[in-house]
Write an enzyme that holds these catalytic residues in place. Sequence first.
Site, PDB file in Angstrom:
ATOM      1  N   ASN A   9      76.754  36.540 -32.198  1.00 14.47           N
ATOM      2  CA  ASN A   9      75.536  37.150 -32.739  1.00 14.47           C
ATOM      3  C   ASN A   9      74.379  36.176 -32.506  1.00 14.47           C
ATOM      4  O   ASN A   9      74.270  35.168 -33.194  1.00 14.47           O
ATOM      5  CB  ASN A   9      75.747  37.415 -34.240  1.00 14.47           C
ATOM      6  CG  ASN A   9      74.498  37.941 -34.916  1.00 14.47           C
ATOM      7  OD1 ASN A   9      73.530  38.328 -34.255  1.00 14.47           O
ATOM      8  ND2 ASN A   9      74.513  37.965 -36.249  1.00 14.47           N
ATOM      9  N   TRP A  10      73.537  36.499 -31.521  1.00 14.99           N
ATOM     10  CA  TRP A  10      72.448  35.582 -31.166  1.00 14.99           C
ATOM     11  C   TRP A  10      71.295  35.641 -32.158  1.00 14.99           C
ATOM     12  O   TRP A  10      70.372  34.828 -32.086  1.00 14.99           O
ATOM     13  CB  TRP A  10      71.934  35.901 -29.755  1.00 14.99           C
ATOM     14  CG  TRP A  10      72.925  35.654 -28.657  1.00 14.99           C
ATOM     15  CD1 TRP A  10      74.227  35.236 -28.796  1.00 14.99           C
ATOM     16  CD2 TRP A  10      72.703  35.803 -27.252  1.00 14.99           C
ATOM     17  NE1 TRP A  10      74.822  35.124 -27.561  1.00 14.99           N
ATOM     18  CE2 TRP A  10      73.911  35.462 -26.592  1.00 14.99           C
ATOM     19  CE3 TRP A  10      71.605  36.199 -26.482  1.00 14.99           C
ATOM     20  CZ2 TRP A  10      74.043  35.499 -25.194  1.00 14.99           C
ATOM     21  CZ3 TRP A  10      71.744  36.242 -25.097  1.00 14.99           C
ATOM     22  CH2 TRP A  10      72.953  35.898 -24.461  1.00 14.99           C
ATOM     23  N   LYS A  11      71.304  36.631 -33.025  1.00 12.84           N
ATOM     24  CA  LYS A  11      70.213  36.830 -34.018  1.00 12.84           C
ATOM     25  C   LYS A  11      68.857  36.847 -33.313  1.00 12.84           C
ATOM     26  O   LYS A  11      68.759  37.252 -32.159  1.00 12.84           O
ATOM     27  CB  LYS A  11      70.287  35.764 -35.113  1.00 12.84           C
ATOM     28  CG  LYS A  11      71.687  35.643 -35.715  1.00 12.84           C
ATOM     29  CD  LYS A  11      71.702  34.904 -37.012  1.00 12.84           C
ATOM     30  CE  LYS A  11      73.141  34.685 -37.454  1.00 12.84           C
ATOM     31  NZ  LYS A  11      73.259  34.143 -38.787  1.00 12.84           N
ATOM     32  N   HIS A 106      75.177  43.534 -41.585  1.00  9.73           N
ATOM     33  CA  HIS A 106      75.137  42.066 -41.644  1.00  9.73           C
ATOM     34  C   HIS A 106      74.439  41.647 -42.940  1.00  9.73           C
ATOM     35  O   HIS A 106      73.482  42.302 -43.381  1.00  9.73           O
ATOM     36  CB  HIS A 106      74.383  41.512 -40.424  1.00  9.73           C
ATOM     37  CG  HIS A 106      74.542  40.033 -40.276  1.00  9.73           C
ATOM     38  ND1 HIS A 106      73.821  39.143 -41.028  1.00  9.73           N
ATOM     39  CD2 HIS A 106      75.364  39.291 -39.496  1.00  9.73           C
ATOM     40  CE1 HIS A 106      74.188  37.909 -40.702  1.00  9.73           C
ATOM     41  NE2 HIS A 106      75.132  37.975 -39.766  1.00  9.73           N
ATOM     42  N   GLU A 108      72.348  39.478 -43.567  1.00  6.23           N
ATOM     43  CA  GLU A 108      70.896  39.249 -43.443  1.00  6.23           C
ATOM     44  C   GLU A 108      70.135  40.572 -43.511  1.00  6.23           C
ATOM     45  O   GLU A 108      69.017  40.634 -44.017  1.00  6.23           O
ATOM     46  CB  GLU A 108      70.603  38.481 -42.138  1.00  6.23           C
ATOM     47  CG  GLU A 108      71.057  37.025 -42.253  1.00  6.23           C
ATOM     48  CD  GLU A 108      71.386  36.345 -40.935  1.00  6.23           C
ATOM     49  OE1 GLU A 108      71.021  36.860 -39.862  1.00  6.23           O
ATOM     50  OE2 GLU A 108      72.031  35.278 -40.991  1.00  6.23           O
ATOM     51  N   GLU A 178      82.501  38.245 -43.707  1.00  7.14           N
ATOM     52  CA  GLU A 178      81.568  37.128 -43.622  1.00  7.14           C
ATOM     53  C   GLU A 178      81.099  36.742 -45.027  1.00  7.14           C
ATOM     54  O   GLU A 178      80.152  37.334 -45.548  1.00  7.14           O
ATOM     55  CB  GLU A 178      80.349  37.535 -42.791  1.00  7.14           C
ATOM     56  CG  GLU A 178      80.675  37.944 -41.384  1.00  7.14           C
ATOM     57  CD  GLU A 178      79.493  37.699 -40.448  1.00  7.14           C
ATOM     58  OE1 GLU A 178      79.671  36.942 -39.488  1.00  7.14           O
ATOM     59  OE2 GLU A 178      78.409  38.239 -40.699  1.00  7.14           O
ATOM     60  N   GLY A 184      75.668  30.410 -41.712  1.00 10.16           N
ATOM     61  CA  GLY A 184      74.586  29.496 -41.353  1.00 10.16           C
ATOM     62  C   GLY A 184      74.467  28.282 -42.256  1.00 10.16           C
ATOM     63  O   GLY A 184      73.472  27.568 -42.212  1.00 10.16           O
ATOM     64  N   SER A 224      79.936  30.124 -40.275  1.00 11.92           N
ATOM     65  CA  SER A 224      80.070  28.735 -39.822  1.00 11.92           C
ATOM     66  C   SER A 224      81.378  28.470 -39.086  1.00 11.92           C
ATOM     67  O   SER A 224      81.942  27.377 -39.185  1.00 11.92           O
ATOM     68  CB  SER A 224      79.882  27.767 -41.004  1.00 11.92           C
ATOM     69  OG  SER A 224      78.573  27.896 -41.532  1.00 11.92           O
ATOM     70  N   GLY A 245      77.756  33.026 -35.217  1.00 10.64           N
ATOM     71  CA  GLY A 245      76.294  32.955 -35.138  1.00 10.64           C
ATOM     72  C   GLY A 245      75.874  31.723 -34.358  1.00 10.64           C
ATOM     73  O   GLY A 245      75.864  31.703 -33.125  1.00 10.64           O
TER      74      GLY A 245
HETATM   75  C1  PEP Z   1      76.618  35.427 -38.557  1.00 14.98           C
HETATM   76  O1  PEP Z   1      75.414  35.437 -38.713  1.00 14.98           O
HETATM   77  O2  PEP Z   1      77.228  36.485 -38.372  1.00 14.98           O
HETATM   78  C2  PEP Z   1      77.301  34.135 -38.605  1.00 14.98           C
HETATM   79  C3  PEP Z   1      78.592  34.146 -38.746  1.00 14.98           C
HETATM   80  O3  PEP Z   1      76.508  33.014 -38.509  1.00 14.98           O
HETATM   81  P1  PEP Z   1      77.005  31.481 -38.443  1.00 14.98           P
HETATM   82  O4  PEP Z   1      78.197  31.436 -37.521  1.00 14.98           O
HETATM   83  O5  PEP Z   1      75.846  30.731 -37.914  1.00 14.98           O
HETATM   84  O6  PEP Z   1      77.394  31.099 -39.831  1.00 14.98           O
END
Ligand code: PEP
Length: 265
Positions: A9-11, A106, A108, A178, A184, A224, A245
């Site tokens: 997921n490049w966001k 998600h 976010e 998640e 993050g 993470s 992410g």
């Molecule tokens: C995500 O945003 O789906 C995610 C898992 O982010 P990160 O790996 O940076 O925690």
Amino acid sequence: MRKKIVAGNWKMNLSLEEAKTLGDGLKAEMDQNKELFVDGAGSNTPEVVIFPPYVYLTGMIDLFKHHDGVSVGAQNCHHEESGAFTGEVAASMIRSVGASHVIIGHSERRSQFGEGDKLLAEKLKLALKNDLTPVYCCGEQLPEREAGQHFQVVADQLEQGVLWMEKDQAERVVIAYEPVWAIGTGKTASPDQAQEMHAHIRKLIRDSYGEQVAENISILYGGSCNAKNAGELFANPDVDGGLIGGASLKVEDFFTIIKRRKENG
Ligand code: PEP
């Protein structure tokens, strides 16, 4: 047999040049390590799915069009079919450019854009109607875990998001667990915490749709997950891969995670 998946997921990151560099780098790694991705009987070859920002979708689809093992998806879609929704993108549009997946729910989107369960269910319906594979995200906040409510929170999210579907729809969904406190933050769920929640999710699926759907549905871990901890997370029987992410923005890290998924078949 359920698919093993590593999704990036490049966001809202990367310039066009940076996105091209990342895509090219990933493609070069895949090409140089073809032997890792040759299917055999009972293959554990992971499917790789990247989720760039909308504006880079067609570029990435073009880049990977001759690569069977790499799919491209969108990070979101709107909950209506079409119309006066300035700035939004419909599931049908995402499908029409050749994307195959879409992330829905998600954390976010839930927390920053106020997306609730009812709206997410509409998005899921449209994703399925348009032949997209939804990657439906669920996960508890830290205070919910500290209060021992995490299993119930995730059960409620699944109830609202997936468990109302017909069996043939539910089996097309990929679930991403998640925990919000891990996204993050550099704090990862321990392998045991991930496994027990994934087993809980699979049980909920089994209770609603039976053993076959439960066995076939892919449940990814996100939060993470990185090149260092991916191996121990993927070693768990109910962790079918990861939604990544930050670590998906670096070719080397993301490719190491793909290899860890393959090794822990
Ligand atoms: C995500 O945003 O789906 C995610 C898992 O982010 P990160 O790996 O940076 O925690």
